[in-house]
Write an enzyme that holds these catalytic residues in place. Structure first.
Site, PDB file in Angstrom:
ATOM      1  CE1 TYR A 172      40.716  34.369  36.657  1.00 44.10           C
ATOM      2  CE2 TYR A 172      41.615  36.543  37.034  1.00 44.10           C
ATOM      3  CZ  TYR A 172      40.556  35.731  36.694  1.00 44.10           C
ATOM      4  OH  TYR A 172      39.339  36.301  36.378  1.00 44.10           O
ATOM      5  CE  LYS A 225      37.412  38.267  39.400  1.00 45.34           C
ATOM      6  NZ  LYS A 225      38.688  38.156  38.674  1.00 45.34           N
ATOM      7  CG  HIS A 263      36.057  33.378  40.209  1.00 47.82           C
ATOM      8  ND1 HIS A 263      37.430  33.322  40.124  1.00 47.82           N
ATOM      9  CD2 HIS A 263      35.632  33.715  38.971  1.00 47.82           C
ATOM     10  CE1 HIS A 263      37.812  33.611  38.894  1.00 47.82           C
ATOM     11  NE2 HIS A 263      36.732  33.847  38.173  1.00 47.82           N
ATOM     12  CG  ASP A 323      39.570  41.404  37.964  1.00 47.17           C
ATOM     13  OD1 ASP A 323      38.636  41.664  38.739  1.00 47.17           O
ATOM     14  OD2 ASP A 323      39.689  40.291  37.391  1.00 47.17           O
TER      15      ASP A 323
HETATM   16  N1  LIG Z   1      34.983  36.718  36.847  1.00 50.19           N
HETATM   17  C1  LIG Z   1      35.246  35.877  35.886  1.00 50.19           C
HETATM   18  O1  LIG Z   1      34.728  34.729  35.855  1.00 50.19           O
HETATM   19  C2  LIG Z   1      36.159  36.292  34.763  1.00 50.19           C
HETATM   20  C3  LIG Z   1      36.237  35.496  33.612  1.00 50.19           C
HETATM   21  C4  LIG Z   1      37.064  35.946  32.581  1.00 50.19           C
HETATM   22  C5  LIG Z   1      37.786  37.124  32.718  1.00 50.19           C
HETATM   23  N2  LIG Z   1      37.726  37.850  33.875  1.00 50.19           N
HETATM   24  C6  LIG Z   1      38.542  39.088  34.062  1.00 50.19           C
HETATM   25  O2  LIG Z   1      38.383  39.949  32.929  1.00 50.19           O
HETATM   26  C7  LIG Z   1      39.656  40.168  32.325  1.00 50.19           C
HETATM   27  C8  LIG Z   1      39.559  40.387  30.830  1.00 50.19           C
HETATM   28  O3  LIG Z   1      38.929  39.310  30.159  1.00 50.19           O
HETATM   29  P1  LIG Z   1      39.717  38.299  29.197  1.00 50.19           P
HETATM   30  O4  LIG Z   1      41.066  38.021  29.764  1.00 50.19           O
HETATM   31  O5  LIG Z   1      38.781  37.186  28.909  1.00 50.19           O
HETATM   32  O6  LIG Z   1      39.926  38.996  27.821  1.00 50.19           O
HETATM   33  P2  LIG Z   1      39.832  40.408  27.057  1.00 50.19           P
HETATM   34  O7  LIG Z   1      40.398  41.505  27.862  1.00 50.19           O
HETATM   35  O8  LIG Z   1      38.462  40.496  26.497  1.00 50.19           O
HETATM   36  O9  LIG Z   1      40.837  40.086  25.869  1.00 50.19           O
HETATM   37  C9  LIG Z   1      42.185  39.744  26.113  1.00 50.19           C
HETATM   38  C10 LIG Z   1      42.787  39.175  24.851  1.00 50.19           C
HETATM   39  O10 LIG Z   1      42.870  40.193  23.838  1.00 50.19           O
HETATM   40  C11 LIG Z   1      44.237  40.431  23.507  1.00 50.19           C
HETATM   41  N3  LIG Z   1      44.397  41.893  23.429  1.00 50.19           N
HETATM   42  C12 LIG Z   1      44.247  42.791  24.441  1.00 50.19           C
HETATM   43  N4  LIG Z   1      44.395  44.049  23.985  1.00 50.19           N
HETATM   44  C13 LIG Z   1      44.656  43.972  22.659  1.00 50.19           C
HETATM   45  C14 LIG Z   1      44.919  44.923  21.657  1.00 50.19           C
HETATM   46  N5  LIG Z   1      44.933  46.232  21.905  1.00 50.19           N
HETATM   47  N6  LIG Z   1      45.163  44.473  20.383  1.00 50.19           N
HETATM   48  C15 LIG Z   1      45.146  43.143  20.111  1.00 50.19           C
HETATM   49  N7  LIG Z   1      44.899  42.182  21.032  1.00 50.19           N
HETATM   50  C16 LIG Z   1      44.657  42.588  22.303  1.00 50.19           C
HETATM   51  C17 LIG Z   1      45.061  39.810  24.605  1.00 50.19           C
HETATM   52  O11 LIG Z   1      46.267  39.309  24.087  1.00 50.19           O
HETATM   53  P3  LIG Z   1      47.690  39.532  24.805  1.00 50.19           P
HETATM   54  O12 LIG Z   1      47.521  39.302  26.267  1.00 50.19           O
HETATM   55  O13 LIG Z   1      48.546  38.469  24.126  1.00 50.19           O
HETATM   56  O14 LIG Z   1      48.100  40.916  24.448  1.00 50.19           O
HETATM   57  C18 LIG Z   1      44.173  38.632  25.043  1.00 50.19           C
HETATM   58  O15 LIG Z   1      44.319  37.543  24.181  1.00 50.19           O
HETATM   59  C19 LIG Z   1      40.428  38.893  32.739  1.00 50.19           C
HETATM   60  O16 LIG Z   1      41.803  39.008  32.503  1.00 50.19           O
HETATM   61  C20 LIG Z   1      40.019  38.757  34.162  1.00 50.19           C
HETATM   62  O17 LIG Z   1      40.718  39.673  34.988  1.00 50.19           O
HETATM   63  C21 LIG Z   1      36.901  37.451  34.889  1.00 50.19           C
END
Ligand SMILES: NC(=O)c1ccc[n+]([C@@H]2O[C@H](COP(=O)([O-])OP(=O)(O)OC[C@H]3O[C@@H](n4cnc5c(N)ncnc54)[C@H](OP(=O)(O)O)[C@@H]3O)[C@@H](O)[C@H]2O)c1
Length: 290
Positions: A56, A85, A118, A51
């Site tokens: 980004y 997106k 998005h 994704d």
């Molecule tokens: N459509 C939208 O508006 C929208 C908005 C936000 C996100 N998204 C999508 O959803 C995805 C995920 O959401 P998100 O990036 O907000 O965050 P998330 O996946 O909820 O959390 C990611 C965070 O947790 C850490 N992490 C991941 N696995 C871990 C583990 N096993 N142990 C400890 N820490 C861990 C990562 O650190 P490290 O990277 O340093 O390991 C990062 O800081 C995004 O990347 C994006 O593709 C979409």
């Protein structure tokens, strides 16, 4: 009933397209070697769904990571599901056509598997909303008809936004990607999604990391001999959502695939459901400043 036994299991979208049940996120993953390496590592670790988004700023490197991941695993492009997106600065029919071509060129692909709007009501087009959104959806339909995306959908949409596009749509959206974790279950939006045959994708399943230190979740994880990240991803899957999880660390990318040797009890699912508000709520898409 969808199986949740391995990373390559799939949900089926309303147009019949299959979508792998866990996605690999790339928000805040820096363009360049970090994004390339993390995507390649994810494919090698078993993720079949990537994704990204024009917003980004990393589609070039994500595309390189996809190429490297396919070369390393011997998989073909068709084995992988890729989402990008539409950026908030492209809310018109014509701008959508330019935006998808730019994204495809950066990703090095001739089509994506899913293209999403998005945000429904970005600040730059708020004066012309809802007309700009209607025109944008027409643009998305064109992308679908041209075969540049195998499925199209929306992100951060609530009922009032869906109503704008549904009335005149010749192709209905297939996915709504929303902020979704135990801190905000968004019941009205998930109900809207199922009522409209929209698959619910759960972004920020770990609360962008903020939920990982929660004592209640840690206690549940200890019971199953797993980690808090795995409990949160499993919670999402057992609700029938499609979690998108991001990491730039090889060990975490791997750990986050260990989701299939335990199952949360009804009681623990309910305890997680009760954590409303512990690490923030979804952003209101009508008042964002972007
Ligand atoms: N459509 C939208 O508006 C929208 C908005 C936000 C996100 N998204 C999508 O959803 C995805 C995920 O959401 P998100 O990036 O907000 O965050 P998330 O996946 O909820 O959390 C990611 C965070 O947790 C850490 N992490 C991941 N696995 C871990 C583990 N096993 N142990 C400890 N820490 C861990 C990562 O650190 P490290 O990277 O340093 O390991 C990062 O800081 C995004 O990347 C994006 O593709 C979409």
């Amino acid at each position: 009933m969808t199986e949740i036994t391995k990373m390559s299991d799939t949900y089926t979208l309303s147009n019949g397209v299959k979508i792998p049940i866990v996605g690999f996120g790339t928000w805040q993953t820096p363009e360049g070697e970090v994004a390339k390496h993390s995507v390649e590592t994810a494919i090698k670790a078993g993720y079949r769904h990537i994704d990204t988004a024009a917003m980004y700023g990393n589609e070039d490197a994500v595309g390189e990571g996809i190429k490297a991941g396919l070369a390393a695993t011997g998989l073909s492009r068709d084995d992988l599901f890729v989402t990008t997106k539409l950026n908030n600065d492209a809310h018109s029919f014509d701008l959508v056509q330019k935006a998808i071509d730019t994204s495809l060129s950066k990703l090095g692909l001739d089509h994506v598997d899913l293209y999403l709007i998005h945000w429904p009501n970005p600040a730059g087009f708020r004066d012309s909303y809802p007309d700009s959104l209607k025109d944008t959806w027409r643009g998305m339909e064109q992308v679908y008809k041209d075969g540049k995306a195998r499925a199209i959908g929306i992100s951060n949409f609530r009922q009032q936004h869906l109503d704008v596009i549904k009335a005149d749509a010749s192709v209905q959206p297939m996915v709504n990607q929303i902020f979704l974790n135990p801190s905000d279950l968004q019941p009205a939006v998930t109900k809207m999604n199922s009522d409209n045959q929209l698959l619910t994708e759960a972004y920020s399943p770990l609360g962008t990391g903020k939920l990982l230190g929660n004592e209640e979740i840690k206690k549940i994880a200890a019971k199953y001999g797993t980690g808090t990240a795995q409990v949160l991803l499993r919670w999402s899957l057992q609700h029938g959502f499609l979690p998108l999880v991001k990491s730039v660390h090889d060990n975490r990318i791997q750990e986050n695939t260990a989701l299939f040797d335990f199952s949360l009890s009804t009681e623990d699912m309910q305890a997680l459901d009760a954590l409303h508000g512990v690490s923030g709520l979804a952003t209101d898409p009508d008042t964002t400043n972007f």
